[in-house]
Design a protein around this motif. Sequence first.
Motif, short mmCIF file in Angstrom:
data_model
loop_
_atom_site.label_atom_id
_atom_site.label_comp_id
_atom_site.label_asym_id
_atom_site.label_seq_id
_atom_site.Cartn_x
_atom_site.Cartn_y
_atom_site.Cartn_z
N ARG A 14 -3.59 2.32 -8.96
CA ARG A 14 -3.54 1.56 -7.69
C ARG A 14 -4.51 0.40 -7.73
O ARG A 14 -4.18 -0.71 -7.34
CB ARG A 14 -3.91 2.46 -6.51
N THR A 15 -5.72 0.67 -8.22
CA THR A 15 -6.74 -0.37 -8.31
C THR A 15 -6.31 -1.46 -9.28
O THR A 15 -6.52 -2.65 -9.01
CB THR A 15 -8.09 0.23 -8.73
N LEU A 16 -5.71 -1.08 -10.39
CA LEU A 16 -5.22 -2.05 -11.37
C LEU A 16 -4.18 -2.97 -10.75
O LEU A 16 -4.26 -4.20 -10.89
CB LEU A 16 -4.63 -1.33 -12.58
N VAL A 17 -3.22 -2.41 -10.04
CA VAL A 17 -2.17 -3.22 -9.40
C VAL A 17 -2.77 -4.10 -8.32
O VAL A 17 -2.47 -5.30 -8.24
CB VAL A 17 -1.05 -2.32 -8.82
N PRO A 48 -2.00 7.25 -9.14
CA PRO A 48 -3.41 7.62 -9.27
C PRO A 48 -4.31 6.42 -8.93
O PRO A 48 -3.92 5.26 -9.11
CB PRO A 48 -3.56 8.00 -10.75
N MET A 49 -5.51 6.71 -8.45
CA MET A 49 -6.44 5.68 -8.00
C MET A 49 -6.66 4.57 -9.03
O MET A 49 -6.61 3.40 -8.67
CB MET A 49 -7.78 6.31 -7.60
N GLY A 76 0.80 -1.23 0.00
CA GLY A 76 0.00 0.00 0.00
C GLY A 76 0.83 1.27 0.00
O GLY A 76 0.57 2.18 -0.79
N PRO A 77 1.84 1.35 0.87
CA PRO A 77 2.65 2.58 0.89
C PRO A 77 3.36 2.86 -0.45
O PRO A 77 3.54 4.01 -0.83
CB PRO A 77 3.68 2.31 2.00
N VAL A 78 3.73 1.81 -1.16
CA VAL A 78 4.38 1.99 -2.47
C VAL A 78 3.37 2.49 -3.50
O VAL A 78 3.71 3.26 -4.39
CB VAL A 78 5.00 0.65 -2.93
N LEU A 79 2.10 2.06 -3.35
CA LEU A 79 1.07 2.41 -4.32
C LEU A 79 0.45 3.79 -4.06
O LEU A 79 -0.17 4.36 -4.96
CB LEU A 79 -0.05 1.36 -4.30
#
Length: 73
Positions: A41-44, A37-38, A30-33
């Motif tokens: 982040r959601t894709l990863v 952009p949202m 989470g901290p890396v992501l």
Amino acid sequence: MSPVPSVHHRAAITWLSVYAMIMLVQVVIGPVLTPLPMPLRTLVLTAVVVPVVVYALVPNLLRVHARLRGNRR
């Protein structure tokens, strides 16, 4: 051979697996992501969570569920 779990048991097992994996991924990466952009982040997040849940967690939890149900009978 034990019967197939009900749709309600499968839904609960799937939901618990997804929830646990989302929490774990958020804690671990989470901290890396955060700077991303949202949508990225959601894709990863989904790229990690979905395969683990579909190919590892749910099948194993369904096997455990079948063993537990078999032991009761």
